[in-house]
Design an enzyme around this catalytic site. Sequence first.
Site, PDB file in Angstrom:
ATOM      1  N   LYS A   1       0.807  -1.235   0.000  1.00 28.69           N
ATOM      2  CA  LYS A   1       0.000   0.000   0.000  1.00 28.69           C
ATOM      3  C   LYS A   1       0.831   1.272   0.000  1.00 28.69           C
ATOM      4  O   LYS A   1       0.440   2.255  -0.618  1.00 28.69           O
ATOM      5  CB  LYS A   1      -0.974  -0.008   1.181  1.00 28.69           C
ATOM      6  CG  LYS A   1      -0.310   0.035   2.536  1.00 28.69           C
ATOM      7  CD  LYS A   1      -1.318  -0.246   3.654  1.00 28.69           C
ATOM      8  CE  LYS A   1      -0.658  -0.106   4.999  1.00 28.69           C
ATOM      9  NZ  LYS A   1      -1.377  -0.818   6.059  1.00 28.69           N
TER      10      LYS A   1
ATOM     11  N   ARG B   1      -7.797  -1.114  17.354  1.00 27.30           N
ATOM     12  CA  ARG B   1      -8.222  -0.722  16.014  1.00 27.30           C
ATOM     13  C   ARG B   1      -9.204  -1.810  15.579  1.00 27.30           C
ATOM     14  O   ARG B   1     -10.209  -1.989  16.252  1.00 27.30           O
ATOM     15  CB  ARG B   1      -7.018  -0.549  15.067  1.00 27.30           C
ATOM     16  CG  ARG B   1      -7.387   0.308  13.850  1.00 27.30           C
ATOM     17  CD  ARG B   1      -6.219   0.595  12.926  1.00 27.30           C
ATOM     18  NE  ARG B   1      -5.875  -0.579  12.119  1.00 27.30           N
ATOM     19  CZ  ARG B   1      -4.888  -0.601  11.221  1.00 27.30           C
ATOM     20  NH1 ARG B   1      -4.150   0.479  11.044  1.00 27.30           N
ATOM     21  NH2 ARG B   1      -4.625  -1.691  10.525  1.00 27.30           N
TER      22      ARG B   1
HETATM   23  C1  LIG Z   1      -0.517  -1.558   6.695  1.00 28.15           C
HETATM   24  C2  LIG Z   1      -0.827  -2.823   7.386  1.00 28.15           C
HETATM   25  C3  LIG Z   1       0.188  -3.728   7.686  1.00 28.15           C
HETATM   26  C4  LIG Z   1       1.652  -3.451   7.408  1.00 28.15           C
HETATM   27  O1  LIG Z   1       2.191  -2.724   8.459  1.00 28.15           O
HETATM   28  P1  LIG Z   1       3.764  -2.334   8.508  1.00 28.15           P
HETATM   29  O2  LIG Z   1       3.955  -1.770   9.855  1.00 28.15           O
HETATM   30  O3  LIG Z   1       3.984  -1.349   7.412  1.00 28.15           O
HETATM   31  O4  LIG Z   1       4.517  -3.591   8.298  1.00 28.15           O
HETATM   32  C5  LIG Z   1      -0.156  -4.925   8.294  1.00 28.15           C
HETATM   33  N1  LIG Z   1      -1.443  -5.209   8.618  1.00 28.15           N
HETATM   34  C6  LIG Z   1      -2.443  -4.357   8.346  1.00 28.15           C
HETATM   35  C7  LIG Z   1      -3.838  -4.739   8.738  1.00 28.15           C
HETATM   36  C8  LIG Z   1      -2.182  -3.131   7.727  1.00 28.15           C
HETATM   37  O5  LIG Z   1      -3.183  -2.287   7.474  1.00 28.15           O
END
Ligand SMILES: *Cc1c(COP(=O)(O)O)cnc(C)c1O
Length: 357
Positions: free
Chosen positions: A35, A127
């Site tokens: 993303k 969250r």
């Molecule tokens: C963005 C995201 C991740 C990745 O997180 P990082 O800290 O960039 O590795 C993992 N799980 C979810 C649900 C996310 O939204």
Amino acid sequence: MYPRIVVDLNKLNENLDFLNDLCHSQGIKTAIVTKVFCADERIVELINASDADMLADSRTQNLSGMKTEKPRLLLRIGMQSEAEKIVSCAEISMQSELETIMKLNEAAKKLNKTHRIILMVDMGDLREGIFNKHYDVILNTARAINDSEHLELYGIGVNLTCYGGILPDENNLGGLVEIKNRLERDLGVTIPIVSGGNSSTMGMLTERIVPEGVNHLRLGESFVLGNDTAIGKPVKGLNTDCFVLEAEIVELKTKPSKPIGKSGPNAFGEYLEYPDRGMMKRAILAIGRQDVSVDGLTPLDKDIEIIGASSDHLIINLNEAKKEYKVGDVVRFVPDYGALLHLFTSKYVDRTYIDLK
Ligand SMILES: *Cc1c(COP(=O)(O)O)cnc(C)c1O
């Protein structure tokens, strides 16, 4: 064209190999998160050719354009309004709402597919996910998934260190594994995946103390910036400069450091203080807050100081610079996560690639 992001595919590839090897040697599958770079085609190609087990993104727009043979995982809890889109662009998604899950079953039926669900459990970060103390809700939702003809209860997952800043540990990850074991007993099924989190698990991973049973991680920031997000520091062995921002100097003049005249707010409604630091050699770069979060930029030339930015202009102090900069020169920065996210999302920022050797 400037401004532009220089993407070093060699460094990214080294990070990929490092993370895949580190996880696989501990029985953990990797979902590489795309993303932050808006699923850039060249980087997706790289992940697709690596040993990664799947690709993950929070947006259906990014997932639907992906050229990959690996499974695609939707990270953000689905919108009911995009149920069909989710089923058509992702083989797996993370969910927490029964009603949405039922809509996904209908969509999968209509599209004649089986959609895999990772049921999210909240272990305290607050969250997404069903709260871990509400086991009856977790069980009912898991049962509904299991009973749905076009859905598969593929796993359970947790997200940590996002909203609440809660770190992964033996308690919350161990607790997640316990919930999985309890669900398997109560439902008489096998649940293949326990997705234990994101790049904040890097510390446990390198120390090889991820609790037994956690067999899946979603890795974004550790891949792109080499960071352990639990401590906000780089992990030894990972590259931190896979992305470099280049912006061009459009004005270079010596002027006072303190604005002159009666003062009000700046272009963003902020009332800022400008200390008088005497005359200053100031350069304006053709990039601004429309393209990047300026606070997240670190100049590669350590003698440069960022002193401010408006929507289209970034101002730097060159008083201490040893290099003789001139108009038309390019200045380089390493972006942090927020800056990178913003840069890739701005249509005014070009991309260029250092090809694989
Ligand atoms: C963005 C995201 C991740 C990745 O997180 P990082 O800290 O960039 O590795 C993992 N799980 C979810 C649900 C996310 O939204």
